[in-house]
Design an enzyme around this catalytic site. Structure first.
Site, PDB file in Angstrom:
ATOM      1  N   HIS A   1      -7.405  -5.892  -0.314  1.00 21.87           N
ATOM      2  CA  HIS A   1      -6.263  -5.012  -0.051  1.00 21.87           C
ATOM      3  C   HIS A   1      -5.501  -5.416   1.216  1.00 21.87           C
ATOM      4  CE1 HIS A   1      -4.160  -1.152  -0.513  1.00 21.87           C
ATOM      5  NE2 HIS A   1      -4.203  -1.054   0.801  1.00 21.87           N
TER       6      HIS A   1
ATOM      7  N   SER B   1       0.834  -1.193   0.000  1.00 21.39           N
ATOM      8  CA  SER B   1       0.000   0.000   0.000  1.00 21.39           C
ATOM      9  C   SER B   1       0.880   1.259   0.000  1.00 21.39           C
ATOM     10  CB  SER B   1      -0.970  -0.057   1.190  1.00 21.39           C
ATOM     11  OG  SER B   1      -2.046   0.830   1.013  1.00 21.39           O
TER      12      SER B   1
ATOM     13  N   ASP C   1      -9.083  -5.159  -4.733  1.00 18.80           N
ATOM     14  CA  ASP C   1      -8.646  -3.769  -4.609  1.00 18.80           C
ATOM     15  C   ASP C   1      -9.635  -2.931  -5.414  1.00 18.80           C
ATOM     16  OD1 ASP C   1      -6.318  -3.104  -3.062  1.00 18.80           O
ATOM     17  OD2 ASP C   1      -5.072  -4.292  -4.413  1.00 18.80           O
TER      18      ASP C   1
END
Length: 274
Positions: A257, A144, A225
């Protein structure tokens, strides 16, 4: 509102609702790190600089022979939460294969600002190279916001540091590579980036031509995602490929995610294997 939704990873998971998924993620990574610290030889809170946040946790391989490769893990948290103290969960499967794992701490916002975080990650690598001459090959893994910071390492002018880390591979997991879209979202409330800062720190805008021995790059993205995160991964991997980098894009089915990175604690998980 649509943009906010696109950059809110917790809204896209089919597993858990947005109010519980982040707490669940914190619990999983903290528990995994605790297990790793209990079972692996560690050196914790090693300072790589003078700042409070400038510390590393090192998880050593079970049998540290003369030399060993190292996986440097850069945590996510939208540059404003999480820490290295929840970032050792991926160590056990790797140390059992002779790989050291290093979790990097950096000053998150509001204390840290974007330029400083990017510099801290670069400096942590210089420190590792200088302190541990037995390291043979550095592999970066960022998740991320951490994938963004790892990608910024690829555009580093190492001449400034008088050290060139031997980076053999970079694994970018569910990252953001162009910061401009988040300027007008809640993410920037704490980061306080100007357009200039966002542009200066967008890996997408600073893709350098690959040098002959350039490392391999693996861009991984989760099925769950958001479309924007998936677009960014695709476009960044295309930009690297166009500049001559060796890149593969791994689109992982049935993960979101959060568990795309949590599963690195499992030996059999595809990303752990790769």
């Amino acid at each position: 509102q649509a943009l906010e939704d696109q950059y809110s990873p917790s809204r896209w998971s089919p597993r858990l609702d947005r109010d519980t998924i982040i707490d669940a993620h914190l619990a999983v990574t903290a528990a995994g790190t605790e297990r790793a610290r209990a079972s692996v030889q560690t050196l914790l809170h090693v300072p790589y600089g003078d700042g409070d946040g400038e510390k590393l946790d090192i998880y050593f391989p079970t049998d540290p022979s003369e030399t060993f490769p190292v996986l440097v893990y850069i945590h996510g948290g939208y540059w404003q939460c999480l820490s290295k103290d929840d970032s050792g969960f991926a160590a056990p499967p790797l140390v059992s294969q002779g790989v050291a794992v290093v979790a990097v701490g950096y000053d998150i916002a509001p204390k840290g600002h974007m330029d400083a975080m990017v510099l801290q990650v670069r400096r942590s690598l210089v420190f590792l190279v200088e302190r541990y001459p037995r390291i043979r090959g550095i592999y970066l893994c960022g998740h991320s916001a951490g994938a963004h910071l790892a990608a910024m390492v690829l555009s580093t002018d190492w001449a400034e540091f008088q050290v060139v880390p031997d980076i053999k591979g970079v694994v970018l997991v569910s990252g953001v590579y162009d910061l401009e879209p988040i300027l007008n979202t809640y993410v920037n409330d704490v980061l306080n980036m100007s357009r200039e800062v966002a542009q200066r720190n967008s890996p997408m805008r600073h893709v350098t031509p690959a040098v002959p021995a350039a490392c391999e790059v693996l861009v991984a993205v989760a099925q769950h995602d958001s479309p924007e995160f998936r677009r960014q991964s695709q476009e960044y991997s295309q930009a690297l490929r166009a500049a001559g980098w060796s890149v593969s894009l791994l689109d992982l089915a049935a993960v979101d995610h959060f568990d795309i990175i949590e599963k690195l604690s499992e030996d059999s998980y595809i990303l752990t294997q790769v």
